[in-house]
Every structure is written in structure tokens, then in C-alpha cells.
Design a protein around this motif. Structure first.
Motif, mmCIF file in Angstrom:
data_model
loop_
_atom_site.group_PDB
_atom_site.id
_atom_site.type_symbol
_atom_site.label_atom_id
_atom_site.label_comp_id
_atom_site.label_asym_id
_atom_site.label_seq_id
_atom_site.Cartn_x
_atom_site.Cartn_y
_atom_site.Cartn_z
ATOM 1 N N GLY A 1 0.739 -1.256 -0.111
ATOM 2 C CA GLY A 1 -0.112 0.102 -0.029
ATOM 3 C C GLY A 1 0.788 1.391 0.025
ATOM 4 N N ARG B 1 -4.525 -4.780 -11.887
ATOM 5 C CA ARG B 1 -4.300 -4.481 -10.646
ATOM 6 C C ARG B 1 -4.629 -5.682 -9.664
ATOM 7 N NH1 ARG B 1 -7.720 -0.888 -7.093
ATOM 8 N NH2 ARG B 1 -6.413 -0.987 -4.965
ATOM 9 N N GLY C 1 2.574 2.448 -2.502
ATOM 10 C CA GLY C 1 2.560 3.127 -3.755
ATOM 11 C C GLY C 1 3.470 2.652 -4.759
ATOM 12 N N LYS C 2 4.127 1.333 -4.681
ATOM 13 C CA LYS C 2 5.094 1.077 -5.529
ATOM 14 C C LYS C 2 4.578 0.534 -6.763
ATOM 15 C CE LYS C 2 5.955 -2.977 -2.680
ATOM 16 N NZ LYS C 2 5.021 -2.688 -1.658
ATOM 17 N N SER C 3 3.279 -0.201 -6.709
ATOM 18 C CA SER C 3 2.726 -0.700 -8.006
ATOM 19 C C SER C 3 2.390 0.530 -8.859
ATOM 20 C CB SER C 3 1.697 -1.565 -7.681
ATOM 21 O OG SER C 3 2.235 -2.865 -7.293
ATOM 22 N N THR C 4 1.805 1.601 -8.207
ATOM 23 C CA THR C 4 1.351 2.745 -8.647
ATOM 24 C C THR C 4 2.560 3.513 -9.565
ATOM 25 O OG1 THR C 4 -0.403 3.053 -6.956
ATOM 26 C CG2 THR C 4 0.332 5.174 -8.445
ATOM 27 N N GLU D 1 -5.702 -0.676 -14.145
ATOM 28 C CA GLU D 1 -6.969 -1.389 -13.409
ATOM 29 C C GLU D 1 -7.044 -2.850 -13.769
ATOM 30 O OE1 GLU D 1 -9.807 -0.482 -10.734
ATOM 31 O OE2 GLU D 1 -7.935 0.504 -11.042
HETATM 32 N N1 LIG Z 1 -7.016 2.048 -9.016
HETATM 33 C C1 LIG Z 1 -7.094 2.393 -7.561
HETATM 34 N N2 LIG Z 1 -8.051 2.844 -7.054
HETATM 35 C C2 LIG Z 1 -8.147 3.280 -5.876
HETATM 36 N N3 LIG Z 1 -7.116 3.061 -5.009
HETATM 37 C C3 LIG Z 1 -5.975 2.543 -5.435
HETATM 38 C C4 LIG Z 1 -5.868 2.024 -7.019
HETATM 39 N N4 LIG Z 1 -4.620 1.693 -6.998
HETATM 40 C C5 LIG Z 1 -4.171 1.863 -5.943
HETATM 41 N N5 LIG Z 1 -4.887 2.532 -4.997
HETATM 42 C C6 LIG Z 1 -4.514 2.599 -3.733
HETATM 43 O O1 LIG Z 1 -3.363 3.338 -3.737
HETATM 44 C C7 LIG Z 1 -2.445 3.000 -2.680
HETATM 45 C C8 LIG Z 1 -1.238 2.423 -3.263
HETATM 46 O O2 LIG Z 1 -1.466 1.298 -3.831
HETATM 47 P P1 LIG Z 1 -0.237 0.522 -4.610
HETATM 48 O O3 LIG Z 1 0.445 1.307 -5.687
HETATM 49 O O4 LIG Z 1 -0.827 -0.702 -5.151
HETATM 50 O O5 LIG Z 1 0.927 0.101 -3.384
HETATM 51 P P2 LIG Z 1 1.721 -1.277 -3.468
HETATM 52 O O6 LIG Z 1 2.002 -1.861 -4.693
HETATM 53 O O7 LIG Z 1 2.864 -0.574 -2.765
HETATM 54 O O8 LIG Z 1 1.113 -2.265 -2.541
HETATM 55 C C9 LIG Z 1 -2.957 1.824 -1.779
HETATM 56 O O9 LIG Z 1 -3.776 2.575 -0.506
HETATM 57 C C10 LIG Z 1 -4.210 1.453 -2.817
HETATM 58 O O10 LIG Z 1 -5.401 0.987 -2.023
#
Ligand SMILES: Nc1ncnc2c1ncn2[C@@H]1O[C@H](COP(=O)(O)OP(=O)(O)O)[C@@H](O)[C@H]1O
Ligand SMILES: [Mg+2]
Lengths: 237, 396
Positions: free
Chosen positions: A45, B394, A47-50, B391
Motif C-alpha cells: 500500500g 491491478r 505506492g510501489k505498483s502505482t 486497473e
Molecule cells: N485503481 C485504484 N483505485 C483506488 N485506489 C488505488 C488504486 N490503485 C491503488 N490504490 C491505492 O493506492 C495505494 C497504493 O497502492 P499500490 O500502488 O498498489 O501499493 P503497493 O504496490 O505498494 O502495495 C493503496 O492505498 C491502494 O489501495
């Protein structure tokens, strides 16, 4: 190691879901050099994947600019960005993400499908990278006829078949046993030594030894890895 | 490795789902094809029947001066001026420019005879021709003990007549009895079934005998002509007949044609409504199946997009898939629809003729199927192309 491949300036990403706003990335500024190999770590959570999907031209940031090889990727049209991904990026996803109804060979050919090459060229290129990842004799198998490590190799072959300058991998060893994971990491290391820039999200600290720089993320920000280590050791003690 | 190959492989993988999708299209196409086949058979059969449905045109003697002296006081003069129609005019019809259209020529002489102190109308006919042309006239009773004859094959014996049902009632005679017509004896050969028209009050006799009886040898009152085919150009026939018979006037009878068009019109309305309904259901099956297929393939589409497939490529994959399904369904629908019409049509629409398989409908069937599948899939395809790849990837 002097030329900048990815330049990220003041990127923010805010998700809106069900009336709630989540600030997934907060003011990230970061440069990644050509030929570097970088691991991205942090809690779930953070933000790595983002960050990875923004670098992967899949997810437009809310604000800020990201340039890859001097190209402002979110100024490109949707279809141009698809072309950009095809030419510049190789993705390796968690759980491999192979197309189940295509053979290993066909899966590797996928990124070439939409290019102007003859069928023979495509087949040869795919075969070449499958040899490179050590799967020549299993290339006509469907994904479910391959082990996890073999599927991962197919995914890597698919990512590199088009000779992109950059590989983005999101927890590629997450579902592999330690030994297989190490083999995969060695493969990434070799690819990096051959000149590919590699950026990998990973949970496993052991993986960082195969890669160069480590970036630590926390609550949508970058934090200093060394500081983090020091803090950890203090906590342990 | 091509986009086509991806589409094909996906189809092979989802056989059950695709069969379901095909089933909808097949039923739709088969309905339309069988309906079209049955309609065509009905049309041609009704056409055949219309040839038996009576004359298409009537030839009457031309009355000179009719247009000029159109009032009652002059009636006698007009009658006087009428040019006679004779037996010699019959071969002229066969020799006319429109002879190829002519099927049955039924000459007749109409006149009044006295029987039991009252006047009755007698018609001299060629029995085979007249009764072939008017198949609704059938025998109720017949003189002999033999089973009742088909009138169109009848050779009426000499000194015999056939009575319409109300004529028989008015004269109070039975089959086999003798009646006097202008003091000459005739045997009642048979009595017709009631048809509810003026024909019921007539007495039918052999043409030559009636000519003698009425003392009008060789003379005819009218000639009723029926054309061979259902789509004959009646107007053209009328003109052709008038040219070869300058002393006569020819009138076209259109009731039969109008009746036919009305029947077919009603059937095609019914068929159209049914086809539209079945096609609508097929369209909904395609829409539903494609939408659920797209949502099942969300991640797969995300992968395609991530590795550089354009939106247009995604749409192309989907259109190739439904296009292939459309082609196969079109061919199968054509076959099933044709066979259904061939084997089921005769019972369904009470058609005696064979309903042949019309290979010319294959292409329209395939086009209908493919067109429908692609139009309906446009929305799911656009939806798939618009999927956000980040998305889609994800939830792994
Ligand atoms: N498409 C999305 N819509 C809403 N919230 C998102 C989405 N993608 C990620 N998040 C939120 O953004 C934050 C970072 O997520 P993410 O990048 O997946 O983290 P990580 O890969 O480090 O676990 C988390 O709180 C996640 O719930
Ligand atoms: Mg993640």
C-alpha cells in the motif's frame, strides 16, 4: 551510467474511489540512469505498483511530469502510448500473466504481433529469447504445462523479445520458491549486465543483492533506504 | 503469430460459450431462411393455383355505338349493332402475339330457354375447359352409380345437362330425370354443389347442343381466357388479344391477382414479425455473451494493452472472433433453415410443392449473421478497448 533514462518530476497520484480520495503518490522526484538496476521496496500500500504503472505508461499521474528517453509519455495519445510501451518497455508481472490459450512460443511472440515483421522473423526472434532463458525444448507447451519458474522465464522472454531498453517487474519472484527465485534474479542480473535497465518491485530483501540501487517507499513518498535500515536495527536492538 | 491466430485460439478455448453464442445466431438465421423459403414456395404455389382460379380475362363481342348512344331507349339499336363472336375467333386467340401466356380458352354461349313455363338461363360450354378454369364448381350428385367424377375430366354425354344447385331446386328435378328445355328433352346428368353465386342458377349444356337449341349455330357470347403463369402481364395480354380480335372487347379480371397478393402480404407480415423477434433475441444473446466474455477477459485484455496492443487491435480481435462465429452460424443457419423449410414447410404452410434448397440464400444468410454479430458486438468491443490496463492488471 551518466545518461538519464527515466526522469520523474514532482509526480502525484490521487485515486478517487467510492467518494474517497487516496493519495497513492505524494511528490515523487526521481531519476533513473540508463543501464541501472533498481529495486523498489516498501510496505504493501506504499505506492510501489502505482509508481511502476506510471513509469509503464499505463497510468497517468494526477500531476507532475515523467519523461522516458526524453519523451513526455503522457503527452502522447492513447494509441501512441501503446506503441511506446511496445517499443520501450518490457513488463514482468507478478504471477507471470501468460495468455493461457497460447503456447510459450506464442506468448513470447505476442509483443511482436502488432509489428511489421514477417511471421518467420517473429518466430525466430521468439525462439532466440526462449533459448536465452533456457526453454528451447519446452516452447510449444501451454502455460499450464510449465512449472512456476518456467512460466516466469517465458514472461521474461516475452518482456525482452522486442529488445526494449527498460524492464519493469512487479514482484516477479513473489510466488516462486527461494531457489527458483534466485535463478530468476540471476537472469535479471545477467540481462542488466547486457545493458538493460531493470526496475523491480520486490518484497524480498535478498533480491536487492542482485540489483544496484534500492529505493524505499513509505506512504507514497521515497524514504532513504540506509536510514530505514538504521531505524530497523535500532528497533531490533 | 497474428491477431487472427489469437482470436482463433481464444474461440477454440471457449468452445461451450461460443457454441451458445452461435446457437442464438443459428436459430435467428434459420428462422429467416426457412421463412423466406416457405414464402417463396407459397408464392409460386399460389400462382399455380391462380391459374386454376378462373379466367384472367374475358372476351366479349364489341358493341359499336355503345359509347355514343349510352341510354336505355337506344338499347335495341345497340344490340342490333353488336358484332358477333363466333367459333372462328377461338383459333385467333391461339395465333395471337400473346399466345404463349394463354392456358385455357373457354368459349361459351349464354341464352334463355323455357322450361315449365319459365325462362331459365342456359350456358353452352366445353365442359373440360370450363370446369378446369372454375375448379370451385364441383358435382354434388351424379346420374350414374360410378363415383363422382372430377368435372375437369368430364365429357358430358349428349342430350344431358348439369344444373346449378338453385336451378335444380327451382325446377324441382333430380339427377337422372328428364327436363324439357324449349320443348326438347334433356337428361339431368348431375347437380352442382352450391357456391353462393349466380352460377348456382345456371343450366350447363354442351356448347354445340346449346347453339342448336338457341338457334345460334357457331355463335359465342363470350370467351373466358386464363393465362398460364402467376406473374403474367395481364395488361399486355389484353392488348394482344384485342389486336387479334378486332371485333371484340377484352376485359381483364384482377381479383385473383389481388387476392393472391393479399394472402402473401399477410404471410410475409407474420414472417417478418417472427423473424424480427427471433433476431432480436439472437442479438440479445450475442450482446450478453460478449459482455460477459469481455469481463472474464479483463486481465487478458490488460496484458495485451500493457505489451503494446492498441485499442484498435483489441477491437480487431473481438470483431474477428464474432465475425468467424457469424460466418459459421450463417452457414449452419442456412442449412438448418433450408432443411426445416424443405421437410417442415409442407406441413406448416400446407404446401403441396417441394420446397427446394436455394443456394442463392447462402450469402445473404452469412451476411445477415455476420452483420448482426458485428453490429451487436460493437458496444462490447468498444468497452473492451476502453478498459484501463492499469486497473485490469491491478487485481492479480
Ligand atoms: N485503481 C485504484 N483505485 C483506488 N485506489 C488505488 C488504486 N490503485 C491503488 N490504490 C491505492 O493506492 C495505494 C497504493 O497502492 P499500490 O500502488 O498498489 O501499493 P503497493 O504496490 O505498494 O502495495 C493503496 O492505498 C491502494 O489501495
Ligand atoms: Mg503492488
Amino acid at each position: 551510467m551518466s545518461e538519464i533514462l527515466i526522469s520523474i518530476k514532482d509526480i502525484k497520484k490521487t485515486y478517487k474511489s467510492m467518494g474517497e480520495e487516496v493519495d497513492a503518490l505524494k511528490n515523487i522526484t526521481l531519476d533513473i540512469m540508463k543501464g541501472e538496476s533498481v529495486s523498489v521496496m516498501g510496505h504493501s500500500g506504499s505506492g510501489k505498483s502505482t509508481l511502476l504503472s506510471i513509469m509503464g505508461a499505463l497510468n497517468p499521474p494526477t500531476s507532475g511530469v515523467i519523461e522516458i528517453d526524453g519523451i513526455d509519455i503522457y503527452k502522447l495519445s492513447q494509441e501512441m502510448r501503446a506503441d511506446f510501451r511496445r517499443e520501450y518497455l518490457g513488463f514482468v508481472f507478478q504471477q507471470f500473466q501468460l495468455i493461457p490459450y497460447l503456447t510459450a512460443h506464442e506468448n513470447v511472440m505476442l509483443p511482436l504481433t502488432t509489428t511489421k515483421r514477417t511471421n518467420k522473423e517473429k518466430r525466430d526472434m521468439a525462439e532466440e529469447v526462449l533459448i536465452r532463458v533456457g526453454l528451447k525444448d519446452k516452447m510449444n507447451r501451454l502455460p499450464n504445462q510449465l512449472s512456476g519458474g518456467e512460466q516466469e522465464r517465458v514472461a521474461i522472454a516475452r518482456a525482452i523479445v522486442n529488445s526494449p531498453p527498460l524492464i519493469l517487474a512487479d514482484e516477479p519472484t513473489g510466488s516462486l520458491d527461494t531457489k527458483t527465485g534466485d535463478e530468476i534474479m540471476e537472469l535479471f542480473q545477467e540481462l542488466n549486465q547486457e545493458g538493460l535497465t531493470v526496475l523491480m518491485v520486490t518484497h524480498n530483501p535478498d533480491n536487492t543483492k542482485y540489483l544496484g540501487r534500492t529505493i524505499m517507499m513509505k506512504d507514497g513518498r521515497l524514504s532513504d533506504y540506509q536510514e530505514e535500515l538504521i531505524r530497523k536495527s535500532i528497533n531490533i536492538n | 503469430m497474428s491477431i487472427f491466430r489469437i482470436a482463433l485460439n481464444n474461440l477454440m478455448r471457449r468452445k461451450i460459450k461460443m457454441l451458445f453464442l452461435m446457437l442464438g445466431l443459428i436459430v435467428g438465421v434459420a428462422t429467416v431462411i426457412s421463412f423466406v423459403n416457405i414464402l417463396k414456395a407459397m408464392e409460386s404455389e399460389l400462382g399455380d393455383k391462380i391459374d386454376e382460379f378462373g379466367p384472367n380475362s374475358i372476351i366479349l363481342p364489341r358493341s359499336e355505338g355503345m359509347d355514343i348512344n349510352n341510354n336505355n331507349t337506344m338499347n335495341t339499336d345497340i344490340t342490333f349493332d353488336i358484332q358477333k363472336l363466333t367459333m372462328e375467333d377461338i383459333p385467333k386467340i391461339s395465333a395471337s402475339s400473346v399466345s404463349q401466356y394463354i392456358n385455357i380458352i373457354s368459349p361459351k354461349l349464354v341464352g334463355a330457354v323455357e322450361t315449365e313455363q319459365r325462362k331459365t338461363i342456359i350456358v353452352g360450354i366445353d365442359t373440360k375447359k370450363e370446369f378446369t378454369q372454375k375448379p370451385w364448381l364441383t358435382l354434388k350428385q351424379q346420374d350414374t352409380t360410378k363415383e363422382i367424377q372430377e368435372l375437369s375430366f368430364l365429357d358430358l354425354p349428349n342430350k344431358s345437362v348439369i344444373l346449378g344447385s338453385s336451378a335444380a331446386k327451382a325446377l324441382n328435378v333430380k339427377v337422372g330425370e328428364l327436363i324439357l328445355l324449349d320443348e326438347k328433352e334433356f337428361k339431368v346428368f348431375g347437380i352442382l354443389n352450391e357456391v353462393g353465386s349466380e352460377d348456382d342458377g345456371l343450366i350447363y349444356g354442351n356448347l354445340n347442343e346449346v347453339q342448336t337449341l338457341l338457334n345460334k349455330p357457331n355463335e359465342l357470347s363470350m370467351i373466358e381466357v386464363s393465362a398460364y403463369c402467376n406473374n403474367c402481364p395481364i395488361e399486355e395480354i389484353v392488348v394482344g388479344l384485342e389486336e387479334s380480335l378486332p371485333n371484340s372487347s377484352v376485359t381483364a379480371l384482377k381479383e385473383a391477382a389481388l387476392f393472391r397478393e393479399e394472402t402473401i402480404g399477410q404471410f410475409s407480415k407474420f414472417g417478418f414479425a417472427l423473424s424480427a423477434m427471433v433476431l432480436l433475441i439472437a442479438a440479445m444473446v450475442v450482446l450478453k455473451t460478449m459482455l460477459s466474455s469481455i469481463s472474464e477477459r479483463t486481465r487478458e485484455i490488460g496484458i495485451f494493452r500493457a505489451i503494446g496492443f492498441r485499442r484498435a487491435h483489441i477491437m480487431k480481435i473481438i470483431f474477428i472472433e464474432v465475425g468467424l462465429i457469424g460466418i459459421i452460424s450463417g452457414i449452419l443457419g442456412f442449412l438448418i433453415g433450408s432443411l426445416a423449410a424443405t421437410y417442415g414447410g409442407p406441413y406448416l404452410a400446407q404446401i403441396q410443392n417441394d420446397i427446394p434448397i436455394d443456394i442463392q440464400l447462402l450469402l445473404p444468410a452469412v451476411l445477415l449473421s455476420v452483420g448482426l454479430a458485428i453490429i451487436v458486438s460493437a458496444y462490447p468491443a468498444i468497452k473492451a478497448a476502453q478498459l484501463d490496463p492499469a486497473e485490469a492488471l491491478r487485481y492479480v
